[in-house]
Design an enzyme around this catalytic site. Structure first.
Site, PDB file in Angstrom:
ATOM      1  N   ASN A  74      -2.887  -2.724   6.320  1.00 44.39           N
ATOM      2  CA  ASN A  74      -3.701  -1.618   6.818  1.00 44.39           C
ATOM      3  C   ASN A  74      -4.251  -1.912   8.222  1.00 44.39           C
ATOM      4  O   ASN A  74      -4.563  -3.046   8.549  1.00 44.39           O
ATOM      5  CB  ASN A  74      -4.834  -1.274   5.852  1.00 44.39           C
ATOM      6  CG  ASN A  74      -5.414  -2.489   5.167  1.00 44.39           C
ATOM      7  OD1 ASN A  74      -4.739  -3.499   5.005  1.00 44.39           O
ATOM      8  ND2 ASN A  74      -6.664  -2.413   4.806  1.00 44.39           N
ATOM      9  N   ALA A  78       4.091  11.298  18.067  1.00 38.85           N
ATOM     10  CA  ALA A  78       4.511  12.236  17.009  1.00 38.85           C
ATOM     11  C   ALA A  78       3.285  12.681  16.203  1.00 38.85           C
ATOM     12  O   ALA A  78       3.079  13.873  15.956  1.00 38.85           O
ATOM     13  CB  ALA A  78       5.547  11.581  16.095  1.00 38.85           C
ATOM     14  N   GLY A  82      -9.244  21.445   7.665  1.00 40.15           N
ATOM     15  CA  GLY A  82      -9.201  20.302   8.593  1.00 40.15           C
ATOM     16  C   GLY A  82      -8.218  19.265   8.097  1.00 40.15           C
ATOM     17  O   GLY A  82      -8.062  19.091   6.899  1.00 40.15           O
ATOM     18  N   SER A  99       3.277  -1.033  10.133  1.00 41.81           N
ATOM     19  CA  SER A  99       1.983  -0.354  10.185  1.00 41.81           C
ATOM     20  C   SER A  99       1.921   0.431  11.493  1.00 41.81           C
ATOM     21  O   SER A  99       2.600   0.108  12.450  1.00 41.81           O
ATOM     22  CB  SER A  99       0.841  -1.363  10.184  1.00 41.81           C
ATOM     23  OG  SER A  99       1.111  -2.432   9.328  1.00 41.81           O
ATOM     24  N   GLU A 116       6.698   4.174  10.696  1.00 44.00           N
ATOM     25  CA  GLU A 116       6.896   4.965   9.495  1.00 44.00           C
ATOM     26  C   GLU A 116       6.646   6.438   9.786  1.00 44.00           C
ATOM     27  O   GLU A 116       5.669   6.781  10.417  1.00 44.00           O
ATOM     28  CB  GLU A 116       5.888   4.490   8.434  1.00 44.00           C
ATOM     29  CG  GLU A 116       6.159   5.066   7.090  1.00 44.00           C
ATOM     30  CD  GLU A 116       7.634   4.993   6.757  1.00 44.00           C
ATOM     31  OE1 GLU A 116       8.081   3.901   6.415  1.00 44.00           O
ATOM     32  OE2 GLU A 116       8.354   6.017   6.853  1.00 44.00           O
ATOM     33  N   GLY A 162       0.809  -1.216   0.000  1.00 47.87           N
ATOM     34  CA  GLY A 162       0.000   0.000   0.000  1.00 47.87           C
ATOM     35  C   GLY A 162       0.838   1.260   0.000  1.00 47.87           C
ATOM     36  O   GLY A 162       1.972   1.277  -0.490  1.00 47.87           O
ATOM     37  N   CYS A 196      -3.600   8.550   9.032  1.00 44.12           N
ATOM     38  CA  CYS A 196      -2.893   8.393  10.304  1.00 44.12           C
ATOM     39  C   CYS A 196      -3.406   9.240  11.458  1.00 44.12           C
ATOM     40  O   CYS A 196      -3.633   8.722  12.551  1.00 44.12           O
ATOM     41  CB  CYS A 196      -1.416   8.699  10.108  1.00 44.12           C
ATOM     42  SG  CYS A 196      -0.547   7.329   9.370  1.00 44.12           S
ATOM     43  N   PHE A 197      -3.560  10.548  11.232  1.00 40.07           N
ATOM     44  CA  PHE A 197      -3.780  11.443  12.382  1.00 40.07           C
ATOM     45  C   PHE A 197      -4.974  11.023  13.240  1.00 40.07           C
ATOM     46  O   PHE A 197      -4.856  10.818  14.433  1.00 40.07           O
ATOM     47  CB  PHE A 197      -3.955  12.883  11.905  1.00 40.07           C
ATOM     48  CG  PHE A 197      -2.667  13.580  11.556  1.00 40.07           C
ATOM     49  CD1 PHE A 197      -1.451  12.911  11.640  1.00 40.07           C
ATOM     50  CD2 PHE A 197      -2.660  14.909  11.163  1.00 40.07           C
ATOM     51  CE1 PHE A 197      -0.263  13.551  11.321  1.00 40.07           C
ATOM     52  CE2 PHE A 197      -1.489  15.564  10.851  1.00 40.07           C
ATOM     53  CZ  PHE A 197      -0.286  14.878  10.923  1.00 40.07           C
ATOM     54  N   LYS A 246       5.521   6.787  17.851  1.00 40.70           N
ATOM     55  CA  LYS A 246       4.808   7.020  16.587  1.00 40.70           C
ATOM     56  C   LYS A 246       3.454   7.682  16.851  1.00 40.70           C
ATOM     57  O   LYS A 246       3.100   8.691  16.223  1.00 40.70           O
ATOM     58  CB  LYS A 246       4.628   5.675  15.878  1.00 40.70           C
ATOM     59  CG  LYS A 246       3.658   5.672  14.738  1.00 40.70           C
ATOM     60  CD  LYS A 246       4.203   6.406  13.550  1.00 40.70           C
ATOM     61  CE  LYS A 246       3.205   6.329  12.411  1.00 40.70           C
ATOM     62  NZ  LYS A 246       3.624   6.990  11.230  1.00 40.70           N
ATOM     63  N   LYS A 286      -0.323  25.678   9.188  1.00 40.37           N
ATOM     64  CA  LYS A 286      -1.144  26.209   8.094  1.00 40.37           C
ATOM     65  C   LYS A 286      -2.611  25.916   8.413  1.00 40.37           C
ATOM     66  O   LYS A 286      -3.022  24.746   8.461  1.00 40.37           O
ATOM     67  CB  LYS A 286      -0.714  25.518   6.790  1.00 40.37           C
ATOM     68  CG  LYS A 286      -1.429  26.004   5.560  1.00 40.37           C
ATOM     69  CD  LYS A 286      -0.867  27.319   5.085  1.00 40.37           C
ATOM     70  CE  LYS A 286      -1.739  27.902   3.979  1.00 40.37           C
ATOM     71  NZ  LYS A 286      -1.652  29.346   3.867  1.00 40.37           N
ATOM     72  N   GLY A 293      -6.692  15.555   7.278  1.00 40.27           N
ATOM     73  CA  GLY A 293      -7.206  14.237   6.894  1.00 40.27           C
ATOM     74  C   GLY A 293      -6.052  13.260   6.863  1.00 40.27           C
ATOM     75  O   GLY A 293      -5.019  13.491   7.491  1.00 40.27           O
TER      76      GLY A 293
END
Ligand code: UDX
Ligand code: ADP
Length: 471
Positions: free
Chosen positions: A90, A222, A270, A130, A160, A13, A275-276, A219, A266, A272
């Site tokens: 995933n 961060a 919103g 992952s 990652e 992926g 991950c977040f 991870k 910035k 996207g």
């Protein structure tokens, strides 16, 4: 220490593909086999129409594919051959059962762990790539040891940090590489084996070795910190709009404090991406699980602020258009969650389109990279995770009738009541905005959800412009 000659990566992926492409480029002496259970995906990786759009990726794949980089669905053979196996499948947020909407769904990780245990005929180093909740490595170890006692399996965490759209550069010039493992002689040896792979192009001082759980938690932390910065500036953007301050000026002034720094300030429609939100939800879930409700609520607010920002933008469009967008043509520039990627997971565009479709708008979309099927799937998926009694759920027919996808941006914009910019694609700046204005209904409203059209002189042309955080 055993030298790594073959690496297998399970999951082709957005993470596995680019990461292994860079490995193959920088480690010509290592054979890299990328496997996936999805045959169409593997076929695409073996063509020139890669399933992942990432600047610079195709060039690298063309250089190494068939030499030391291979894509195949033959997962068993690849596991058997490799000394080191990356798990890069995933891990979406669960949309069912215990932890629905919060916890990470680890079923794919579990499945491939069981497959490794079943197939392996010698010692293996398993690397979790992952994004996973803290202590997943422990679960991987438990599954593996329950299945086989003959061989030694070392589990490493190597999270990652690449950002989509800049993945190749992030991989080639990583700020840091994090490798967590057991602090036993075997664990330390496995950490060294992976360190030696990265040391082919990353200076050793940038390779951080930690214990397993610290690496996993770093991870999540961060990503939570980065998302928090975006939510913080977005919160201020709402205040700027009320008070007449300019959020970009505020961000610049604040960012020049060297303790704060200029990046990730910035204001936008919103955040996207895959991950977040997922990582913060994970963090929140973990905190609740470990009896820390105040810490959980603290981080949860970052997500709430992001939801608020997307909702605020959609509502701004509706209220400005005289409180209804019913049967109005609203054009939407961008669908990807950021520029230079064809990934749209959790993109703000999905939520905004959903709100406008609920108000019966005709949403005309143009995105240079995201396919129409992907957009429909995104909206359908959103309906499946909505809570409540179904009042606010759109039917597939409403979605298919209301969302019109264009290959030509000018067609998406023609005769529109309003235009929204939701992704910051560079090409939007170069459009002929004068002719777009001439072909729009008047008054021509433009909602710049990324504040990228500052220099385009839109107000002078005649547009009524709304930008995030500008009074
Ligand atoms: C993120 C992390 O940056 C990366 O280190 C991690 O490995 C994976 O998650 P990614 O989601 O690919 O990467 O993209 P990122 O550049 O972080 O952007 C995330 C979202 O925040 C995007 O929607 C982006 O548009 C938004 N964003 C980012 C802002 O709205 N404002 C900013 O200042 C920065
Ligand atoms: P990410 O952004 O984390 O890379 P993607 O969804 O882009 O996530 O990629 C994950 C890939 O993992 C998908 O292509 C999916 O088909 C693959 N995958 C999931 N489970 C397995 C499995 N058990 N064996 C092989 N491939 C898998």
């Amino acid at each position: 220490m055993k030298e790594v000659k073959t690496i297998c990566c399970i999951g082709a992926g957005y993470v596995g593909g680019p990461t292994m492409a860079v490995f193959s480029l920088k480690c010509p002496h290592i054979k890299i086999i990328v496997v996936d259970s999805n045959p169409q995906k593997i076929e695409a990786w073996n063509s020139n129409e890669l399933p992942v759009y990432e600047p610079g990726l195709l060039d690298i794949v063309k250089q190494t594919r068939g030499k030391n980089l291979f894509f195949t669905t033959d997962i068993d053979s690849a596991i058997d051959e490799a000394e080191m196996i990356f798990i890069s499948v995933n891990t979406p947020t669960k949309n069912y059962g215990v932890g629905k909407g919060m916890a990470a769904d680890l079923k794919y990780v579990e499945l491939c762990t069981r497959q490794i245990a079943r197939v392996a005929k010698d010692d293996k180093i398993i690397v979790e790539k992952s994004t996973l909740p803290v202590r997943t490595a422990e679960s991987i170890k438990t599954i593996i040891s329950g299945c086989s006692s003959e061989f030694s399996f070392q589990v490493l965490s190597n999270p990652e940090f690449l950002a989509e759209g800049t993945a190749i550069n992030d991989l080639l010039n990583a700020d840091r590489v994090l490798i967590g493992g057991d602090q036993t002689p075997e664990g330390l040896e496995a950490i060294e084996a992976l360190t030696a792979v990265y040391a082919n192009w990353i200076p050793r001082e940038r390779i951080i070795q930690t214990r397993l759980w610290s690496s996993e938690l770093s991870k999540l932390t961060a990503n939570a910190f980065l998302a928090q910065r975006v939510s913080s500036i977005n919160a201020i953007s709402a205040l700027c709009e009320r008070t007449g301050a300019d959020v970009d000026e505020v961000a610049r002034a604040v960012g020049m404090d060297s303790r704060i720094g200029p990046k990730f300030l910035k204001a936008s429609v919103g955040f996207g991406g895959s991950c977040f939100q997922k990582d913060i939800l994970n963090l929140v879930y973990l905190c609740r699980h470990f009896g820390l409700p105040d810490v959980a609520s603290y981080w949860e607010q970052v997500i709430k602020m992001n939801d608020y920002q997307k909702h605020r933008f959609a509502q701004k469009v509706i209220t400005t258009l005289f409180n209804t967008v019913s049967d109005k043509k609203i054009s939407m520039l961008g669908w990807a969650f950021k520029k230079d990627t064809n990934d749209s997971r959790e993109s703000a565009a999905i939520y905004i389109a959903d709100e406008l479709l609920q108000d019966q708008a005709r949403v005309h979309v143009y995105d240079p990279r995201v396919s129409p099927e992907r957009m429909i799937d995104d909206l359908m998926f959103l309906q499946s995770v909505k809570n409540g009694n179904g009042d606010n759920k759109l039917s597939e027919k409403q979605i298919r009738d209301g969302l019109i996808v264009h290959k030509d941006p000018y067609q998406a914009l023609e005769n529109a009541h309003a235009t929204m910019v939701v992704t910051e694609w560079d090409e939007f700046r170069d459009y002929d905005w004068k002719s777009i204005y001439d072909n729009m209904l008047k008054p021509a409203f433009l909602f710049d959800g990324r504040n990228i059209l500052d220099g385009a002189g839109l107000e002078e042309i005649g547009f009524k412009v709304y930008q995030i955080g500008k009074g």
